[in-house]
Design a protein around this motif. Structure first.
Motif, PDB file in Angstrom:
ATOM      1  N   ARG A  78      65.533  48.606 -24.132  1.00 46.15           N
ATOM      2  CA  ARG A  78      65.236  49.108 -22.787  1.00 46.15           C
ATOM      3  C   ARG A  78      66.184  48.520 -21.746  1.00 46.15           C
ATOM      4  NH1 ARG A  78      60.234  48.813 -25.088  1.00 46.15           N
ATOM      5  NH2 ARG A  78      59.704  46.745 -24.281  1.00 46.15           N
ATOM      6  N   LEU A  79      66.714  47.338 -22.005  1.00 49.70           N
ATOM      7  CA  LEU A  79      67.672  46.737 -21.074  1.00 49.70           C
ATOM      8  C   LEU A  79      69.010  47.466 -21.081  1.00 49.70           C
ATOM      9  CD1 LEU A  79      66.972  42.927 -21.546  1.00 49.70           C
ATOM     10  CD2 LEU A  79      66.523  44.309 -19.518  1.00 49.70           C
ATOM     11  N   GLN A  80      69.212  48.359 -22.020  1.00 47.81           N
ATOM     12  CA  GLN A  80      70.427  49.176 -22.067  1.00 47.81           C
ATOM     13  C   GLN A  80      70.233  50.531 -21.391  1.00 47.81           C
ATOM     14  OE1 GLN A  80      71.822  49.466 -26.153  1.00 47.81           O
ATOM     15  NE2 GLN A  80      71.296  47.339 -26.573  1.00 47.81           N
ATOM     16  N   LYS A 122      64.911  51.070 -13.022  1.00 47.29           N
ATOM     17  CA  LYS A 122      63.467  50.796 -13.063  1.00 47.29           C
ATOM     18  C   LYS A 122      63.020  50.430 -14.471  1.00 47.29           C
ATOM     19  CE  LYS A 122      62.242  53.725  -9.122  1.00 47.29           C
ATOM     20  NZ  LYS A 122      61.458  54.911  -8.659  1.00 47.29           N
ATOM     21  N   VAL A 123      63.586  51.102 -15.466  1.00 45.48           N
ATOM     22  CA  VAL A 123      63.252  50.806 -16.856  1.00 45.48           C
ATOM     23  C   VAL A 123      63.732  49.399 -17.213  1.00 45.48           C
ATOM     24  CG1 VAL A 123      63.665  51.442 -19.266  1.00 45.48           C
ATOM     25  CG2 VAL A 123      63.298  53.229 -17.549  1.00 45.48           C
ATOM     26  N   ARG A 124      64.928  49.049 -16.759  1.00 42.36           N
ATOM     27  CA  ARG A 124      65.474  47.727 -17.065  1.00 42.36           C
ATOM     28  C   ARG A 124      64.693  46.615 -16.373  1.00 42.36           C
ATOM     29  NH1 ARG A 124      70.791  49.807 -15.133  1.00 42.36           N
ATOM     30  NH2 ARG A 124      71.573  47.682 -14.908  1.00 42.36           N
ATOM     31  N   ILE A 125      64.264  46.874 -15.140  1.00 42.08           N
ATOM     32  CA  ILE A 125      63.458  45.881 -14.433  1.00 42.08           C
ATOM     33  C   ILE A 125      62.128  45.670 -15.149  1.00 42.08           C
ATOM     34  CG2 ILE A 125      62.167  45.448 -12.302  1.00 42.08           C
ATOM     35  CD1 ILE A 125      64.474  46.795 -10.788  1.00 42.08           C
ATOM     36  N   GLN A 136      58.785  42.331 -19.132  1.00 44.77           N
ATOM     37  CA  GLN A 136      58.201  42.250 -20.466  1.00 44.77           C
ATOM     38  C   GLN A 136      58.879  41.175 -21.318  1.00 44.77           C
ATOM     39  OE1 GLN A 136      58.616  46.238 -21.883  1.00 44.77           O
ATOM     40  NE2 GLN A 136      57.122  47.077 -20.429  1.00 44.77           N
ATOM     41  N   ALA A 137      60.149  40.894 -21.027  1.00 45.80           N
ATOM     42  CA  ALA A 137      60.898  39.923 -21.815  1.00 45.80           C
ATOM     43  C   ALA A 137      60.250  38.548 -21.786  1.00 45.80           C
ATOM     44  CB  ALA A 137      62.335  39.842 -21.298  1.00 45.80           C
ATOM     45  N   LEU A 138      59.594  38.231 -20.673  1.00 48.09           N
ATOM     46  CA  LEU A 138      58.993  36.909 -20.547  1.00 48.09           C
ATOM     47  C   LEU A 138      57.810  36.713 -21.498  1.00 48.09           C
ATOM     48  CD1 LEU A 138      59.162  36.430 -16.682  1.00 48.09           C
ATOM     49  CD2 LEU A 138      60.642  35.440 -18.428  1.00 48.09           C
ATOM     50  N   ASN A 139      57.391  37.777 -22.183  1.00 48.23           N
ATOM     51  CA  ASN A 139      56.333  37.658 -23.189  1.00 48.23           C
ATOM     52  C   ASN A 139      56.872  37.159 -24.526  1.00 48.23           C
ATOM     53  OD1 ASN A 139      53.852  38.876 -21.843  1.00 48.23           O
ATOM     54  ND2 ASN A 139      55.336  40.521 -21.553  1.00 48.23           N
ATOM     55  N   TYR A 140      58.183  36.972 -24.628  1.00 45.70           N
ATOM     56  CA  TYR A 140      58.798  36.645 -25.900  1.00 45.70           C
ATOM     57  C   TYR A 140      59.532  35.312 -25.881  1.00 45.70           C
ATOM     58  CZ  TYR A 140      57.539  41.421 -26.883  1.00 45.70           C
ATOM     59  OH  TYR A 140      56.816  42.581 -27.055  1.00 45.70           O
ATOM     60  N   GLY A 141      58.944  34.361 -25.180  1.00 44.57           N
ATOM     61  CA  GLY A 141      59.418  32.990 -25.248  1.00 44.57           C
ATOM     62  C   GLY A 141      60.847  32.770 -24.775  1.00 44.57           C
ATOM     63  N   GLU A 142      61.515  31.837 -25.456  1.00 42.20           N
ATOM     64  CA  GLU A 142      62.853  31.431 -25.047  1.00 42.20           C
ATOM     65  C   GLU A 142      63.860  32.567 -25.137  1.00 42.20           C
ATOM     66  OE1 GLU A 142      66.190  28.027 -26.201  1.00 42.20           O
ATOM     67  OE2 GLU A 142      64.117  27.844 -26.922  1.00 42.20           O
ATOM     68  N   ILE A 201      68.887  44.686 -10.391  1.00 41.40           N
ATOM     69  CA  ILE A 201      68.576  43.910 -11.589  1.00 41.40           C
ATOM     70  C   ILE A 201      68.730  42.419 -11.303  1.00 41.40           C
ATOM     71  CG2 ILE A 201      69.133  43.521 -14.012  1.00 41.40           C
ATOM     72  CD1 ILE A 201      67.953  46.288 -13.359  1.00 41.40           C
ATOM     73  N   GLN A 202      69.789  42.050 -10.599  1.00 40.00           N
ATOM     74  CA  GLN A 202      69.985  40.650 -10.226  1.00 40.00           C
ATOM     75  C   GLN A 202      68.789  40.137  -9.425  1.00 40.00           C
ATOM     76  OE1 GLN A 202      73.664  39.856  -8.198  1.00 40.00           O
ATOM     77  NE2 GLN A 202      74.892  40.992  -9.671  1.00 40.00           N
TER      78      GLN A 202
END
Length: 272
Positions: A36-38, A43-46, A51-57, A74-75
């Motif tokens: 999704r980051l691609q 809005k999809v990337r944000i 959601q990325a913060l649900n996957y730890g480091e 995005i920044q």
């Protein structure tokens, strides 16, 4: 009973634009976030960054990487997400980001200006812009032309870029300079063009079609939001002070004294 063939909340679905999920391949976890980051849709990337913060480091590393994205949106999203994190890697990334984007040759802290602009607090951001410029020039009330001619380019660039960035190109000193030069060509000294410029960006009021027959707006009349005309902000009382001080003088005297024109000369000499 949950259907294992249905995508979960953080899963990415492969299979084209069809509204039906039947037969689609489901890609979940951190790989789904990366996919999704691609996506070209910011809005999809944000959403993916959140959601990325649900996957730890691993997910945190993806958010940190968002600080280097070409998109300002995005920044900004990545910065906001990292600002509430306690991990050392997040704090270090924000420090480095600030050092790169908020440069100052005199040690000025531009984080408050950035935060105000990012929040859309245009009036407060305008006041903060004036405060930092007064501080840099060591003035209490007014910034004169000599101060502007010697204003550090690195700081002027940081202030301008913040305004341009958070207004999507509507506001900023460089934007004002472009508007002025579109009216005056390469000349930067004729008072007549200053009147046209002030009228063009919404700093004058009155029903006359001729700017010279209009009145300058006071600060209370300035529009501090994105409905304002392009170039309307940042607004400075110095502009009107110089307008009023030299109104009626010859073009030659106006150019010689250079009041009010200094900011555009400095913007030009600093390469903005």
């Amino acid at each position: 009973m949950n259907n294992p063939q249905q995508p979960r909340e953080y899963d990415a679905v492969l299979g084209g634009n069809s509204p039906s999920l039947e037969g689609a391949a489901v890609l979940g976890g951190i790989e789904g976030v990366k996919l999704r980051l691609q996506n070209p849709d910011a809005k999809v990337r944000i959403s993916a960054l959140k959601q990325a913060l649900n996957y730890g480091e691993q997910g945190l590393d993806l958010v940190i990487a968002g600080l280097k994205d070409e998109s300002w949106d995005i920044q900004n999203a990545a910065y906001s997400l990292l600002n509430s994190r306690i991990e050392a890697s997040a704090k270090e990334a924000l420090i480095i980001f600030d050092q790169v984007t908020l440069k100052s040759s005199v040690g000025m802290d531009y984080r408050e200006l950035r935060n105000l602009l990012g929040a859309g607090s245009w009036k407060e951001a305008n006041d903060e812009t004036r405060r930092v410029m007064l501080t840099i020039t060591k003035q209490e009330k007014y910034i004169d032309s000599e101060d502007i001619y010697n204003f550090p380019c690195e700081d002027l660039r940081t202030i301008d870029q913040l305004w341009v960035k958070y207004s999507d190109g509507r506001f900023g000193f460089s934007v004002q300079k472009q508007i002025y030069q579109s009216l005056a060509g390469m000349m930067i000294g004729d008072f007549h063009y200053w009147l046209k410029f002030a009228d063009q960006i919404g700093w004058m009021k009155g029903n006359s079609s001729h700017p010279g027959n209009k009145d300058f707006k006071k600060e209370n009349d300035i529009t501090f939001d994105l409905t304002a005309l392009r170039g309307h902000l940042p607004y400075s009382v110095e502009y009107l002070r110089y307008f009023l001080l030299f109104h009626g003088e010859s073009t030659e005297a106006w150019e010689k004294k250079g009041k009010g024109l200094a900011i555009f000369y400095r913007v030009k000499t600093c390469g903005l």
